[in-house]
Design an enzyme around this catalytic site. Sequence first.
Site, PDB file in Angstrom:
ATOM      1  N   THR C 630      30.852   3.648   8.336  1.00  0.00           N
ATOM      2  CA  THR C 630      31.831   2.605   8.135  1.00  0.00           C
ATOM      3  C   THR C 630      32.904   2.538   9.092  1.00  0.00           C
ATOM      4  OG1 THR C 630      33.155   4.078   6.337  1.00  0.00           O
ATOM      5  CG2 THR C 630      31.546   2.900   5.508  1.00  0.00           C
ATOM      6  N   GLN C 634      34.264  -0.506  11.369  1.00  0.00           N
ATOM      7  CA  GLN C 634      35.558  -1.111  11.221  1.00  0.00           C
ATOM      8  C   GLN C 634      35.988  -1.377  12.771  1.00  0.00           C
ATOM      9  OE1 GLN C 634      37.846   1.925   9.082  1.00  0.00           O
ATOM     10  NE2 GLN C 634      39.139   0.194   8.605  1.00  0.00           N
ATOM     11  N   GLY C 698      43.042   6.912  11.143  1.00  0.00           N
ATOM     12  CA  GLY C 698      43.039   5.667  10.588  1.00  0.00           C
ATOM     13  C   GLY C 698      42.442   4.772  11.704  1.00  0.00           C
ATOM     14  N   GLU C 701      43.133  -0.954  12.876  1.00  0.00           N
ATOM     15  CA  GLU C 701      43.964  -1.774  13.678  1.00  0.00           C
ATOM     16  C   GLU C 701      43.345  -1.529  14.990  1.00  0.00           C
ATOM     17  OE1 GLU C 701      45.997  -3.300  11.607  1.00  0.00           O
ATOM     18  OE2 GLU C 701      45.687  -2.040   9.955  1.00  0.00           O
TER      19      GLU C 701
END
Lengths: 338, 163, 735
Positions: C630, C634, C698, C701
């Site tokens: 995943t 992204q 993370g 972005e």
Amino acid sequence: MINFQFSRARDVADAILLLTGHPGAKLIAGGTNLIDLMKENVEQPSRLIDISRLPLRTIEETADGGLRVGALVPNSGLAYDPLIEQRYPLLASAILAGASAQLRNMASVGGNLMQRTRCAYFYDTATPCNKRTRSSGCSAIDGLNRNHAILGASNSCIATNPSDMSVALAALDALVHIAGPSGERTMALTDFHRLPGETPDIDTNLEADEIITAVELPPRGFASNYSYLKIRDRLSYAFALVSVAAVLELEGNAISEARVALGGVAHKPWRSAEAEMALRGQAATVEHFSRFADSLLQEAKARSHNGFKIELARRAIVRTLMQAASATPQSQAHKKIA
Amino acid sequence: MADAANQVPDRIPINLIVNGNRRTLDVVPWTTLLDALRDHLALTGTKKGCDHGQCGACTVLVDGRRINSCLTLAVMKDGAEITTIEGFARDGALHPLQQAFIDHDAFQCGYCTPGQICSAAGLLAEGHAGDADEIRELMSGNLCRCGAYPNIVAAIQQAMSRP
Amino acid sequence: MNAYVGTPTSRVDGRAKVTGAAKYAGEFAADGLLHGFVVAATIPCGRIARLDTSEALKVKGVLDVLTHTHRPPLAGKDDAWKDEVAPAEGSPFRPLYDDSIKFNGQPIALVVAEDWETAKFAATLVRVEYREEQAFATDLDAGRSKATEVKQPHEPRGDAVGALAKAAVRHDADYLIPTEHHNPMELFASTVVWDSSGRLTVYDKTQGVQNVHKFLCSVFDKKPDDIRVLSPYVGGAFGSGLRPQYQVVLAMLAALALRRSVRVVLTRQQMYGLGHRPATIEHVGLGAKSDGTLEAVTHEATAVTSRYEDFARNDSGWAEQLYKSPNSRYSHKLVRLDVSTPCDMRAPGAASGVCALECAMDELAVALKLDPIELRLKCYSDRDQSEDLPYTSKQLRECYARGAEAFGWSKRNPASRSMRDGKELVGWGMATGVWEALQMPVAARIGLTANGHAEVSCAASDIGTGTYTIVAQVAADALGLPIENIDVRLADSTLPQAPVEGGSWMAASSAHAVLGAADDIRQELIRLASAMPSSPLAGVDVADVILVGGTIAKAGDMGSAVSIADAMRHGKLERIEKQKLNHFAEDKSYARNTHSAVFAEVKVDEQLGVIRVTRVVSAVAAGRILNTKTGRSQIMGGVVWGIGMALHEETVMDHRFGRIMNANIAEYHIPVNADVQDIDVIFVEERDDRINTLGVKGLGEIGIVGVPAAIANAIYHATGKRIRRFPVTLDKLLA
């Protein structure tokens, strides 16, 4: 979407009868353009006449060796028909350059001829548009006109016709078969769409009570030397900035016949018999094609944002003709331009 | 009393064969196949992403062919066979395309996914796609804002190689 | 034990999504559900002089038409309308509040009918007359001179302006980023389910159910228990669902007015009246010595905001993290226009600002006759210069190296127009990406049952980012259970606390909440197991005990294992439930960032200007990757966004009407499948023991940042043309 009545035509005669009896009625087949416009309240028919079940779905050989394509043959059915692939590959290619696989499965041949412009002002009922509402004014002339016409426009309208299929049909000298209350008639595809003039609200020369029954392809399909090149802002599923349908008949390297139609640049597929005639007997070279392009674009007029289209069209014409001449037609799936 | 301009058209009874089941419903002519599926038949697997034939999220198979259900009037499909995403898995077993989409992570938010899978099924049935470029072109009517395109192509290739 | 964390685990919600079972906000049913359709303003500024709903009300099936003069009460103070991510300055938009028009497309009425088509039809019968009171403005270029400066994100260092003027090699230019819209595939929708007790269950398209919950309670003066907000599946959002959007207010209004369940779904066109990435003029100045070391960096961003709120992000400060320079000056200016307030859109600030910075660096490299990577390495900053801090980790050098190697960068001919493939010019470009590694307070609850199944719950959303899956992975590993035994519940305002899902903070934040709750479960299980007669775990150090394979065991000693079932049965517990708020050590002595090096190949038809992005390599350093499957998706999605930003995306406005003229998804181009070819995602190993227990940073972005610049730089390399007004379309190349 506003209130409308719905009826289903039993046959062509019934469709004509329903049209005649109901001013404001419209025929619906694939619906891909009409329903879109009805949802925007741009089209507000009082009645829809469903013609999708009429027996106009066959592709038949004509006596002179051409093909007669029923008005309800889906765009995909036409593009992938073996006879079309073999004999009129330009047409197959142009169809596959347009819309998406889903839309091509829905859209009919007749409906494709009837599709209306993508001009943003035409679509937006909050802005003036002569095509939508006669004499309300043209917002595009002094507005956002990057996608608009460089040829054949008027002071009332600078919209373009968005069809890819029609561009190929224009190059192939296709005929449109029409039925109406007073019988059947045939019109050259190149006469079917109108220039905007003072009545841009009228796109075509089809009368309100007439129905397209078929499109006829003349025997000459130019299957050896053809190409359809579409230039757009992304690589698929977008309307043309400029598209070019080109076919050639060559004797050696000499051109015995050339036909070129442009899409995305005018209110109708754009051709020039004069410019085509001048190519006859010439060698198939960049130089001659460039001269041809200049001639075809002689009357081109730039607006504030679409001047690039003139040069783009010029280069695209030359390129497409070279593709046709070298028998390396543009693939619609492989995006490198041949 | 409302005048003509405010009147809602009469409903028309139609039959649809949806995922093999005959369904009878009364629809106003302006009801699209998409709204009929979602609102009348509670088959919300078919998605509305634009309602204008611009995104492909509403793709279903009608008589085996992929179409945009948002630009299709339900009343015009009276009698047609409709396959939606809810009709793909059989007895709890996923369709090879569904499994391939999971295997290749061919989605993120999942909203375009039913349309992608229906479109891919149409693509496989049509048989015009061989290489990756052809798959890309013939799947370009299905937008994916999460940007899963390379995984979608890989999933379709998997389903093509293991029919 | 890491059976799942760090592996390419398939999405746990995959089956729901491929079968159509996953339900989105506009798909929940309710008895007697009504449908609302929005009537939108067609002017950008002025007042409603008259709103005639009489014809619409005559339509059979229409129950009501709500307007600013005909609606239930709404809160009157700005504070009530300020959600958790509202701009500090300004007065949030209030739908149907009064007669003022603040932007084109603003909702001015809601037609409520028994079915959606009837509501839509009746909406065409609502007659509106406007009073246009003053001249309006929607054009950033024209308004630039009226820009006002807002608080600078970073303090100036040294004399940047002076140093720039004196620099041996200088590059100084404007880069223009147009307005962009998120265009998630799902239409914005809310379904408000009314029950006879007056409680309202709200299914909303949002990135933060608790944000919406708090907002609705304050706007409608409700008690927390009166409203419950859910968004189990969100069909993309990318920032557009961070703030509560107006459709949820309208659906609530209608439900309260009619005491019925109501659904409101916006049209694609109406969604252009929501937030947007603001159009921005990015002015970047770079001054360097002839060896390529920087002397000065200036970056001034001039961005659009609305008349009623000041939305500003960090566009201009990113060179502080990336490039060493003794002098720097960063500023942010706003131009207030008659448009809706911008909002966060994937990598807000950075997507635009770093795009400009990285194009400018490329131009500087050309001026210096340096390889673009070499220039970046010469300026490489091991510290965040704004606070002069080291990083918890920064493997950007490795990103350059690994990305360059995978791309084949060493074969690049530095001269522009030097590489070709037949009729196409080939261009290779690169750029750096940077984003913050943020973490926020999130709580998770785990309910473990004796049969070895666990339910993990948290109010966080999964907007396609994979939260369901990583929460399940972390829980499965921490509890020593197979992932099939983990049931994850998210996005319900009654579940343990979570902020909006955004800023790439949810992976780290939710994972550590789960770890905390799982550790409490572990300790409880150890207590139970230790108390068993002749327990192999009696007296063992708690720190040495792990949960593995459905047992409680001393690490490395399966002979000590006690099954969870036995321990719980002995303790007479059927279920253990623990809830924990995550905790991150507050350490301000480190900077926390993710980084990437992006390499792009374009092929540009020399005559026609048609651009194809044929290859992209994105090498990302973002700490530990919880799920390589995943996670890769992204980053790939971010790259596709970058392709769109570079080549396609632009919201086009006719400034005469103050109206968006491509408010659809046919003429607002986003990439289609045919636009995307090979994307290679490389996760560069980046161990980070400081940032958090798992070392997670993370990914949401970082994938987009730098991509538009890499592509624009590749286009320059191919063609010799530098296009600084995005998107780079073929007409700009032909000009």
